[in-house]
Motif scaffolding. Structure first.
Motif, short mmCIF file in Angstrom:
data_model
loop_
_atom_site.label_atom_id
_atom_site.label_comp_id
_atom_site.label_asym_id
_atom_site.label_seq_id
_atom_site.Cartn_x
_atom_site.Cartn_y
_atom_site.Cartn_z
N PHE A 7 6.47 45.43 80.12
CA PHE A 7 6.30 44.00 80.05
C PHE A 7 5.88 43.63 78.64
CE2 PHE A 7 3.54 40.25 80.27
CZ PHE A 7 4.41 39.34 80.85
N SER A 8 6.46 42.58 78.09
CA SER A 8 6.05 42.09 76.78
C SER A 8 6.23 40.58 76.74
CB SER A 8 6.86 42.74 75.66
OG SER A 8 8.21 42.38 75.75
N TRP A 9 5.54 39.93 75.81
CA TRP A 9 5.64 38.48 75.68
C TRP A 9 5.27 38.08 74.26
CZ3 TRP A 9 1.29 35.93 74.16
CH2 TRP A 9 0.08 36.59 74.35
N VAL A 10 5.65 36.87 73.88
CA VAL A 10 5.29 36.31 72.58
C VAL A 10 5.24 34.79 72.71
CG1 VAL A 10 7.65 36.21 71.69
CG2 VAL A 10 5.74 36.38 70.10
N ALA A 11 4.28 34.17 72.01
CA ALA A 11 4.16 32.71 71.98
C ALA A 11 3.80 32.30 70.55
CB ALA A 11 3.08 32.24 72.95
N GLY A 12 4.35 31.19 70.13
CA GLY A 12 4.09 30.77 68.75
C GLY A 12 4.15 29.27 68.58
N VAL A 13 3.77 28.86 67.38
CA VAL A 13 3.80 27.45 67.02
C VAL A 13 4.22 27.35 65.55
CG1 VAL A 13 1.36 27.39 66.39
CG2 VAL A 13 2.50 25.29 67.05
N THR A 14 4.99 26.31 65.22
CA THR A 14 5.37 26.07 63.83
C THR A 14 5.12 24.61 63.48
OG1 THR A 14 7.67 25.56 64.39
CG2 THR A 14 7.17 27.84 63.82
N LEU A 25 4.94 26.18 58.19
CA LEU A 25 3.76 26.99 58.49
C LEU A 25 3.87 27.39 59.95
CD1 LEU A 25 0.92 28.02 57.58
CD2 LEU A 25 0.02 25.91 58.56
N GLY A 26 3.59 28.66 60.25
CA GLY A 26 3.70 29.09 61.64
C GLY A 26 2.82 30.26 61.97
N ALA A 27 2.65 30.49 63.26
CA ALA A 27 1.87 31.62 63.75
C ALA A 27 2.38 31.99 65.14
CB ALA A 27 0.39 31.26 63.81
N TYR A 28 2.23 33.25 65.47
CA TYR A 28 2.55 33.68 66.83
C TYR A 28 1.67 34.86 67.21
CZ TYR A 28 5.44 37.38 64.73
OH TYR A 28 5.89 38.45 64.00
N VAL A 29 1.53 35.05 68.50
CA VAL A 29 0.81 36.19 69.08
C VAL A 29 1.68 36.76 70.18
CG1 VAL A 29 -1.49 35.31 68.56
CG2 VAL A 29 -0.44 34.76 70.74
N GLY A 30 1.46 38.02 70.49
CA GLY A 30 2.27 38.63 71.54
C GLY A 30 1.71 39.96 71.98
N GLN A 31 2.37 40.51 72.97
CA GLN A 31 2.03 41.82 73.51
C GLN A 31 3.27 42.69 73.38
OE1 GLN A 31 0.72 41.74 77.57
NE2 GLN A 31 1.10 43.90 77.87
N ALA A 32 3.12 43.82 72.72
CA ALA A 32 4.24 44.73 72.52
C ALA A 32 4.58 45.45 73.82
CB ALA A 32 3.91 45.75 71.43
N ALA A 43 -0.48 39.69 66.09
CA ALA A 43 -0.47 38.29 65.67
C ALA A 43 0.06 38.21 64.25
CB ALA A 43 -1.87 37.69 65.74
N GLU A 44 0.74 37.13 63.94
CA GLU A 44 1.25 36.91 62.59
C GLU A 44 1.10 35.45 62.20
OE1 GLU A 44 5.31 37.08 59.90
OE2 GLU A 44 5.19 38.38 61.66
N GLY A 45 0.70 35.23 60.98
CA GLY A 45 0.69 33.90 60.38
C GLY A 45 1.63 33.94 59.18
N PHE A 46 2.46 32.90 59.02
CA PHE A 46 3.43 32.92 57.93
C PHE A 46 3.64 31.53 57.36
CE2 PHE A 46 5.77 32.19 61.82
CZ PHE A 46 6.64 31.16 61.48
N TYR A 47 4.21 31.49 56.15
CA TYR A 47 4.54 30.23 55.50
C TYR A 47 5.90 30.38 54.82
CZ TYR A 47 3.99 25.92 52.83
OH TYR A 47 4.16 24.66 52.31
N ASP A 48 6.92 29.71 55.37
CA ASP A 48 8.26 29.72 54.77
C ASP A 48 8.29 28.79 53.58
OD1 ASP A 48 9.36 31.45 56.64
OD2 ASP A 48 10.13 29.86 57.92
N ILE A 49 8.64 29.31 52.43
CA ILE A 49 8.76 28.50 51.22
C ILE A 49 10.24 28.42 50.86
CG2 ILE A 49 8.13 28.29 48.79
CD1 ILE A 49 5.71 30.16 49.52
N GLU A 50 10.80 27.23 50.99
CA GLU A 50 12.21 27.04 50.67
C GLU A 50 12.36 26.88 49.16
OE1 GLU A 50 14.87 23.42 51.54
OE2 GLU A 50 15.08 24.77 53.27
N VAL A 51 12.89 27.90 48.51
CA VAL A 51 13.07 27.87 47.06
C VAL A 51 14.25 26.96 46.71
CG1 VAL A 51 13.57 29.27 45.02
CG2 VAL A 51 12.08 30.16 46.82
N ASN A 52 15.35 27.14 47.43
CA ASN A 52 16.52 26.27 47.31
C ASN A 52 17.32 26.40 48.60
OD1 ASN A 52 18.23 28.57 47.05
ND2 ASN A 52 17.81 28.65 44.86
N GLU A 53 18.50 25.82 48.66
CA GLU A 53 19.27 25.85 49.91
C GLU A 53 19.75 27.26 50.28
OE1 GLU A 53 23.28 24.07 49.76
OE2 GLU A 53 22.86 23.76 47.63
#
Length: 90
Positions: A7-14, A25-32, A43-53
């Motif tokens: 059994f595994s799961w993941v939930a996140g927010v952006t 900006l986003g984060a998620y947690v889960g069970q492997a 758990a992971e926290g991340f920040y997508d930086i769009e440099v260009n298209e």
């Protein structure tokens, strides 16, 4: 070939367009997935930086909970990782 279940799961927010348009900006947690009594979390926290298209750079911090491997009572401590991803679009 076995009847074991996993059994595994993941939930996140952006948060799109956080600080600057196109960045996320986003984060998620889960069970492997696990086939023993361990239920390792991460758990992971991340920040997508769009440099260009065509290019997005994503710095992130990943935390993995300690888990017990199948070889006896050895326990691996919790770990924190720094991650740097690059996404190219063509």
């Amino acid at each position: 070939g076995t009847d074991e279940e996993s059994f595994s799961w993941v939930a996140g927010v952006t948060l799109p367009d956080f600080f600057l348009e196109g960045n996320t900006l986003g984060a998620y947690v889960g069970q492997a997935p696990s086939f023993d009594e361990d239920e390792p979390f991460y758990a992971e926290g991340f920040y997508d930086i769009e440099v260009n298209e065509f290019l997005t750079i994503t710095p992130a911090v990943l935390w993995a909970e300690e888990n017990q491997f199948n070889s006896g009572d050895e326990t691996d401590g919790s770990s924190v990782y720094g991650v740097l991803r690059a996404t190219f679009r063509f």
